[in-house]
Design a protein around this motif. Sequence first.
Motif, mmCIF file in Angstrom:
data_model
loop_
_atom_site.group_PDB
_atom_site.id
_atom_site.type_symbol
_atom_site.label_atom_id
_atom_site.label_comp_id
_atom_site.label_asym_id
_atom_site.label_seq_id
_atom_site.Cartn_x
_atom_site.Cartn_y
_atom_site.Cartn_z
ATOM 1 N N GLY A 197 3.299 3.957 7.771
ATOM 2 C CA GLY A 197 2.960 5.433 8.368
ATOM 3 C C GLY A 197 1.497 5.952 7.823
ATOM 4 N N ILE A 198 0.571 4.888 7.723
ATOM 5 C CA ILE A 198 -0.997 5.377 7.002
ATOM 6 C C ILE A 198 -1.458 6.200 8.116
ATOM 7 C CG2 ILE A 198 -1.978 3.287 7.931
ATOM 8 C CD1 ILE A 198 -3.565 3.584 5.314
ATOM 9 N N ILE A 203 -9.793 2.343 -1.976
ATOM 10 C CA ILE A 203 -9.306 1.339 -2.271
ATOM 11 C C ILE A 203 -8.403 0.535 -0.946
ATOM 12 C CG2 ILE A 203 -7.208 0.298 -3.636
ATOM 13 C CD1 ILE A 203 -7.685 2.171 -5.709
ATOM 14 N N LEU A 204 -7.838 1.485 -0.176
ATOM 15 C CA LEU A 204 -7.314 1.109 1.085
ATOM 16 C C LEU A 204 -8.361 0.534 2.115
ATOM 17 C CD1 LEU A 204 -4.676 4.019 1.383
ATOM 18 C CD2 LEU A 204 -4.113 1.724 0.958
ATOM 19 N N ARG A 250 -3.226 -4.405 6.727
ATOM 20 C CA ARG A 250 -3.333 -3.216 8.027
ATOM 21 C C ARG A 250 -1.797 -3.224 8.611
ATOM 22 N NH1 ARG A 250 -8.184 -6.604 8.740
ATOM 23 N NH2 ARG A 250 -7.403 -7.514 10.637
ATOM 24 N N GLN A 251 -1.360 -4.638 8.738
ATOM 25 C CA GLN A 251 0.097 -4.374 9.323
ATOM 26 C C GLN A 251 0.800 -3.516 8.270
ATOM 27 O OE1 GLN A 251 1.185 -8.259 10.345
ATOM 28 N NE2 GLN A 251 -0.510 -8.645 11.619
ATOM 29 N N LYS A 252 1.016 -4.003 7.218
ATOM 30 C CA LYS A 252 1.697 -3.105 6.031
ATOM 31 C C LYS A 252 1.551 -1.729 6.129
ATOM 32 C CE LYS A 252 2.564 -5.147 2.225
ATOM 33 N NZ LYS A 252 2.171 -5.854 0.772
ATOM 34 N N PRO A 292 0.753 -1.341 0.055
ATOM 35 C CA PRO A 292 -0.181 0.063 -0.057
ATOM 36 C C PRO A 292 0.796 1.184 0.057
ATOM 37 C CG PRO A 292 0.290 -0.916 2.229
ATOM 38 C CD PRO A 292 0.976 -1.732 1.370
ATOM 39 N N GLU A 293 2.111 1.281 -0.030
ATOM 40 C CA GLU A 293 3.108 2.338 0.059
ATOM 41 C C GLU A 293 2.571 3.321 -1.033
ATOM 42 O OE1 GLU A 293 5.038 -0.965 2.225
ATOM 43 O OE2 GLU A 293 4.001 -0.733 0.308
#
Length: 429
Positions: free
Chosen positions: A324-325, A305-306, A317-319, A283-284
């Motif tokens: 830094g979401i 999308i997220l 979710r961990q990623k 997701p970065e």
Amino acid sequence: MSVPQAPEPSDSLTNCFFTIRFLSRIRRRLRLKSPNKDCKPAEVAAEPIGTDMITCEEAKGDHHDRDGDRNWMAALKKSVKMLHFGSWEEKEAAARDMKKLAEEDVKRRRTMAELGVIPPLVAMVGSEVAARQRLAVQALIELANGSFTNKALMVEAGILSRLPNNMSSLEETDKRELAELLLSISGLANSQFPLNSSRIIPTTVCILESSSSIETEELCLSTLYNLSSVLDNAPILISTGVVTSLTKLSSVKETAEKSLATLGNLVVTSAGRKALEQNPTVPEGLIEIMTWEEKPKCQELCAYILMILAHQSSLQRQKMAKAGIVQVLLEVALLGSPLAQKRAMKLLQWFKDERQTRMGPHSGPLQVGRIAMGSPLSEKDAEQGKRMMTKIVKQSLYKNMETITRRANGDASNLKALVVSSSSKSLPY
């Protein structure tokens, strides 16, 4: 000049006949009275005759309109004959004429289609001669403009099977024109007309990946968006590897919005969601796009999308947390558009209640049932996770509030004490 008085017959048919003769006599006298080309409106006696007087200019206009229609139809019939029975040189000249004739209005484009010009033009698209193919594509683009029937006739004539296989050999102009034609045909996707996407999708993706023009890429992205709006097309789209191209183009501000919109259509399917989860930039990359304050629509699409990815995968979710979401979501929740704020706050709520919240039908998009958001190994691990999440939220809130305060040229001296003394329970989500 004396003007004859209109007759007053009793019978309606006779009345019509005398009226026609009367108007014809007026026109004839006006033409005889004004022989020059630049004639002025004729002056007649101010006697009521039951209708407006006809000027020389009006008579000339009617004459020119009739002449224009006759000339247009004569040119069209000649081009149709050459297109069907002429040599290749004559066919090319006819296609060139068809393009010019079709530019005028929708009614004439329909007339051209009724005369059977579409099948021979479609046959020319499959030609190995680039110039011949180019002329046919240009003519078909004009014929498809604003006419659903003409687009359907092109598909029935086999346009999708005539598309060139090797895009690398085409010039950029040819790719753009072909992309424009495919975009027009893709408008049939949401209709009842059966559009076979197994050919149009690979061709569009091939043009997209081989093009170096932003304009051509935007045409291809619009076509893919139209096709992706039909969920049955998702497997074909994903099998071409288009997700990789879309995620790459989403990082370019000129093409980001259309790329994200197409990804938003694909992510609601299991195959599209899996393809996004396996993409190394997710997701970065999406989190980075959410920092584009000047692109509110892109922020909204990324948040959507997220939301779907976070709702379905604890790994995602961990990623997201590691990337830094939370800090980015806080900033969007404070500064984004109303829709982006709503989605950002929903995501923040999920991260805040990761340990104990059970997500019902209202807690995420496109899901029914209750799904556990977290599965801690022990109470000790759960408490540790809660403390860590609270710390992250406080730090992120402090940083974002400090940034906002700096932008407003305010004093941030008292802000730190305010944020540190507040708990995560006071957040507006």
